[in-house]
Write an enzyme that holds these catalytic residues in place. Structure first.
Site, PDB file in Angstrom:
ATOM      1  CG  HIS A 486      42.186  20.907  12.355  1.00  0.00           C
ATOM      2  ND1 HIS A 486      42.224  19.855  11.482  1.00  0.00           N
ATOM      3  CD2 HIS A 486      40.877  21.058  12.695  1.00  0.00           C
ATOM      4  CE1 HIS A 486      41.006  19.371  11.301  1.00  0.00           C
ATOM      5  NE2 HIS A 486      40.158  20.093  12.021  1.00  0.00           N
ATOM      6  CB  CYS A 505      37.344  22.074  13.869  1.00  0.00           C
ATOM      7  SG  CYS A 505      37.293  21.896  15.668  1.00  0.00           S
TER       8      CYS A 505
END
Length: 586
Positions: A486, A505
């Site tokens: 992301h 992440c």
């Protein structure tokens, strides 16, 4: 986004008077051959042209054996007699003797690795690979001693023949065992061990990409480059390594004078970061060897780029620590990463993405070739990004963020206890459970200081917007770890050389470049159309025409496509536990 290729440092250290050092010299000469071939002319009668001699030695397939060797006929006859009599090694199995017989018969019994001066450049490359066979988990390969001659005299033909045959036998043993370990996806080598020997005897060991000598266990370009690069560091380690820079010394900035500078200069010269070629004229070193002059500062920057450090030319704590790492430790680190590369599947055709956790970098590839690179932020050591393989099948523009329970408990609850308005001021909604029909709660009515407050049982969701933790784009792929790629509003952390700040992440520095690469539809999706769609607001899911393979790996050593040898810090301590297994093989 960083364009490819990058040229940040010389790929190899200067040659040394050792086994690997002779290979470095030999490879340098071999690299001249294409240029020599393009401009060969017949020398005047009675003169010898070195270029013609070198060219003939490569073209006759023996790299300096019978052709151009005044004792060539005698050597060939001695080698033929040895091979056909089988007296060179009484322990040789009949099938191995037949293989050796076929190999030499196919080349008219010309020696493959040796001439009157000893091992040729190709022969030295073979010897160095055999000496480092432990890096392929192939122990106990006996490497024959180098034949010697009296000063000023060539090696006797009989000694040349014995050495050449011994090297062939050792190489056949190594190649046979390597092919047994060959990764299942690698293409079959025609004629097996015999075919491999024939290829090796005809190839230039300095060629790009690396040839069969470095592709026996695996046929992957990256593995072959690292296998050949390992020879340079083996030569350095065997030669005593490099001058040890004090890891705890003072910080030295460009223009400073310090007694450690001469040692730093010598250290960088050994690994090729500082050479006559890239140094240029530098009188300051001769006048004041303690000065960190512009030439040396440039060499420091090259070293820093190869080691994933801040590229500032300053010799601070991290740069000193990298310079102080012993050569033997770097050698074992390369062998460990060879093992990791061999365990990876082949790079897929078409478009693919690879994230290297230790390198904190993402590469987009087309048919295995890197076409762009960007920085990433990966997980903290206690919340590591997992290694995995999957395929990106969704992009979410203006995503919401549903907070994982571990982050809610470890990160957000302490913030709430310091600031009860944190959730409201950062655009979060709170739901009393994880079911779709769970009622929304007013965070101001919850006692966040209560010892029994169950924030893990609540669902926290952050609305899209400038402060959303996932930024403007989320890249989804199926996995068991609930991780994804992301963007992020926290851009400042990308300036750090070590980027382990996430909870698992992967945050991407250039998400629009990544999105256009994945979607591969310039008629519909460009960076500008994506930007306009994001500005328009609203959450939208976009699916690429086909899923894009993504791999998340952990490599702390590799050789880039331009030949530069790279090292990275062991951010998760994975090397520390695995290096002992490599050390046991030596």
């Amino acid at each position: 986004m960083i364009q490819i290729p990058l040229n940040t440092a010389r790929p190899f250290p200067p040659s040394r008077p050792s086994v690997g050092g002779r290979l470095a010299l030999g490879m340098g000469a071999l690299l001249l051959i294409p240029a020599l071939a393009a401009c060969v002319t017949t020398p005047p009668e009675g003169e010898t042209d070195l270029g013609l001699l070198l060219l003939a030695r490569i073209q006759n397939g023996s790299d300096g054996s019978a052709a151009g060797d005044p004792t060539g006929t005698a050597t060939t006859e001695a080698l033929k007699a040895l091979v056909e009599s089988g007296t060179a090694d009484a322990s040789t199995r009949p099938q191995d003797a037949a293989l050796v017989q076929a190999f030499y018969a196919g080349r008219g019994f010309a020696p493959a690795w040796t001439d009157g001066t000893g091992p040729t450049a190709r022969g030295q490359a073979v010897r160095d690979v055999l000496v480092t066979a432990w890096a392929d988990a192939i122990p106990d390969i006996a490497v024959p001693p180098v034949p010697e001659a009296e000063a000023g005299a060539p090696v006797p033909p009989a000694a040349v023949a014995r050495h050449d045959l011994a090297v062939t036998r050792a190489l056949a043993t190594y190649a046979g065992r390597a092919l047994q370990r060959r990764v299942v996806w690698a293409p079959r080598i025609p004629d097996g061990t015999l075919g491999a020997l024939r290829e090796i005897a005809a190839e230039n060991p300095a060629a790009e990409p690396p040839g069969r000598l470095f592709r026996l266990v695996s046929d992957d370009d990256r593995t072959a480059r690292l296998r050949r690069g390992l020879l340079r560091y083996h030569a350095l380690a065997e030669g005593g390594g490099w001058p040890r820079v004090n890891p705890d010394g003072a910080k030295i900035e460009p223009g400073d004078r310090h007694p450690d500078v001469p040692l730093i200069r010598a250290r960088l010269a050994v690994t090729g970061d500082l050479t006559d070629e890239n140094a240029g004229p530098s009188a300051s070193a001769a006048v004041d060897p303690t000065l960190l002059d512009p030439v040396l500062a440039a060499a420091v920057r090259r070293f820093q780029a190869r080691h994933g450090l801040a590229i500032d030319g300053k010799v601070g704590p991290q740069t000193r620590a990298a310079m102080a790492m012993p050569a033997d430790r770097r050698l074992r680190q390369m062998a460990l990463n060879l093992k990791r590369l061999r365990a990876l599947p082949p790079l897929p055709d078409g478009r693919s993405i690879e994230v290297n956790i230790a390198g904190a970098a993402l590469e987009g590839r087309q048919d295995g070739e890197t076409v762009f690179r960007t920085d990433v932020i990966v997980g903290m050591r206690d919340r590591p990004t997992p290694e995995l393989r999957s395929a990106i099948n969704q992009l979410v523009l203006n995503p919401t963020w549903t907070v994982p329970t571990s982050i809610a408990e470890k990160d957000i609850l302490p913030k709430l206890r310091n600031d009860p308005t944190y959730l409201t001021s950062h655009g979060f909604q709170v739901f009393e459970g994880w079911t779709g029909g769970a009622a929304e709660l007013d965070p101001s009515q919850i006692d966040w200081h209560a010892p029994d407050v169950d924030i893990r049982g609540m669902r926290l969701r952050q609305a899209p917007g400038p402060g959303n933790a996932l930024g403007e784009i989320k890249f989804l792929f199926p996995n068991d770890h609930d991780v994804y790629l992301h963007s992020t509003p926290s851009r400042g952390l990308f300036a750090r050389s070590t980027r382990t700040f996430s909870s698992g992440c992967v945050r991407v520095r250039d998400p629009l470049d990544l999105a256009t690469f994945i979607l591969d539809d310039p008629g519909t999706w460009t960076a500008e159309t994506l930007r306009d769609r994001i500005r328009a607001g609203g959450t939208r899911t976009v699916r690429p025409g086909q899923s894009i393979p993504v791999s998340i790996i952990y490599l702390t050593a590799w050789v880039a496509e331009d030949g530069t040898i790279h090292f990275r810090r062991d951010v998760y301590g994975t090397d520390a536990g695995d290096l002992s297994t490599v050390a046991d093989l030596r």
